[in-house]
Design an enzyme around this catalytic site. Structure first.
Site, PDB file in Angstrom:
ATOM      1  CG  LEU A 294       9.452   6.439  30.160  1.00 14.59           C
ATOM      2  CD1 LEU A 294       9.479   7.329  28.918  1.00 14.59           C
ATOM      3  CD2 LEU A 294       9.552   4.974  29.763  1.00 14.59           C
ATOM      4  CG  ASP A 295      16.390   4.923  34.587  1.00 15.50           C
ATOM      5  OD1 ASP A 295      16.911   6.041  34.375  1.00 15.50           O
ATOM      6  OD2 ASP A 295      16.914   4.044  35.301  1.00 15.50           O
TER       7      ASP A 295
ATOM      8  NE  ARG B 267      26.005  16.137  31.372  1.00 18.76           N
ATOM      9  CZ  ARG B 267      25.753  17.335  31.899  1.00 18.76           C
ATOM     10  NH1 ARG B 267      26.148  18.446  31.272  1.00 18.76           N
ATOM     11  NH2 ARG B 267      25.093  17.441  33.044  1.00 18.76           N
TER      12      ARG B 267
ATOM     13  CG  ASP C 179      10.575  28.567  42.366  1.00 12.15           C
ATOM     14  OD1 ASP C 179      11.606  28.940  41.787  1.00 12.15           O
ATOM     15  OD2 ASP C 179      10.575  27.827  43.371  1.00 12.15           O
TER      16      ASP C 179
END
Length: 381
Positions: free
Chosen positions: A71-72, A103, A168
């Protein structure tokens, strides 16, 4: 018809996760959930997770048992499709810098409107707030600030950077645990929440119990800095690890070897406190002792004495060939890469009496399950 005895034990089978993360920390966090049975859908941009190209075997290891869709999220259609999925899922995990999801119109408020039960886990370097929150960072940066390098180590030495991405992976483990807890709470109360996981803080949680006592104890008196808890080099250039922390182990060691190494024929270091005070001398003494014999000789002696020791595996082949690793079936060869090349992977590192298959499906191709997920199809019953 499949009976209960034929159904694999997958304790998180009912948990559904949308994974927006990239690179190691988020992928490892969701891999822990996927191994335990969660339906993890990796939502990738059109170009895919960079880890696919940069470290394909690592990508394969931490994306098994998942589905992939493309998905973009920068495009309106991608956002709409993603928000349409959220009501069907319990968790969204992301690793953008703080503020990026807002955003994009996909922050926690937007997700909560779509699904009041949703848990959003934000996995970032320094957390969602604070003066460092919007800084870029990588593993060694988080370790540098965490206290990792402040933990007292070998006498007159410095702490080396480890090859393993400690911050991490530590943060990923805290993320997986926190997601499980928050999702359970949401299932009980009907209310989701935003979980803020900082890789820096996760590393600090590991380093703190060993680093912070130095505020109250002089470095020379710290029980962490000890010359008999180290890695030593043998005459043939091999290395072994040895810990003689307990007095009984030290005495067994020096009693057995004092005849061949006269410098050990002393009771000056028989007590833990004495070895702490003379840690430099103990370190030098042991280094000289181990440098006088080959590794094979030390294997026989240290095994005979039943001491806490182990050879240092410095190649991947040594790790895989270790007899204990093989007996425990810790590492398996699974298909992956060109022409179904066999890649080695570590199973979920806990043995459950109910049984758990870590290698159910390989890492998916980019976007392999896009249509399936958008149609609402999936493995969850």
């Amino acid at each position: 018809m499949t009976g209960p005895q034929d159904t694999p034990w997958l304790p998180l089978r009912q948990l559904r996760v949308l994974d927006l993360t990239r690179l190691l920390p988020g992928g490892f966090a969701s891999s822990l959930l996927a191994d335990l049975g969660a339906d993890v859908v990796k939502v990738e941009p059109p170009g895919g997770d960079p880890l696919r190209q940069v470290m394909p075997e690592t990508f394969a290891a931490i994306h098994r048992n998942k589905r992939s869709m493309v998905l973009d999220l920068a495009e309106p259609e991608g956002k709409r499709s993603f928000l349409a999925l959220v009501p069907r899922f319990d968790v969204v995990i992301e690793s953008h810098r703080p503020g990026v999801l807002d955003r994009l119109g996909l922050g926690f408020d937007a997700l909560r409107r779509a699904n009041p039960r949703v848990v959003l886990c934000s996995l970032s370097g320094f957390g969602q707030t604070g003066p460092y929150s919007r800084r870029p960072g990588h593993d060694v940066n988080f370790l540098a600030l965490s206290g990792f390098f402040a933990v007292p180590q070998r006498p007159a030495g410095t702490v080396d950077r480890p090859g393993v991405r400690v911050a991490d992976l530590t943060g990923a483990m805290y993320a997986a645990l926190s997601i499980t807890v928050a999702a359970q709470h949401a299932a009980t109360t009907g209310t989701g929440q935003h979980v803020d996981v900082s890789l820096h803080e996760a590393a600090a949680a590991w380093a703190g119990p060993l680093a912070l006592p130095a505020l109250n104890v002089a470095a020379a008196d710290s029980p962490v800095v000890i010359g008999d808890n180290d890695v030593f080099t043998t005459r043939d250039g091999r290395r072994l690890s040895l810990v003689l922390f307990e007095d009984k182990f030290w005495r067994a060691f020096r009693d057995r070897l004092a005849g061949e190494f006269p410098a050990l024929a002393t009771d000056a270091y028989d007590r833990r406190a004495d070895r702490n005070r003379h840690k430099e001398a103990v370190s030098v003494l042991l280094a000289a002792v181990f440098a006088d014999r080959d590794l094979k000789w030390w294997i026989e002696v240290l095994t005979e004495l039943d001491l806490p020791w182990a050879p240092v595996h410095e190649t991947a082949a040594e790790v895989v060939d270790d007899e204990h690793v093989q007996a425990r079936q810790l590492i398996a060869e699974v298909p992956g890469g060109p022409e179904d090349q066999q890649w080695h992977q570590v199973r979920f590192p806990v043995v459950f009496g109910a049984g758990l298959d870590s290698f159910r499906t390989p890492a998916p191709d980019l976007g392999e399950h896009t249509a399936e997920v958008l149609k609402g199809n999936g493995p969850r019953s």
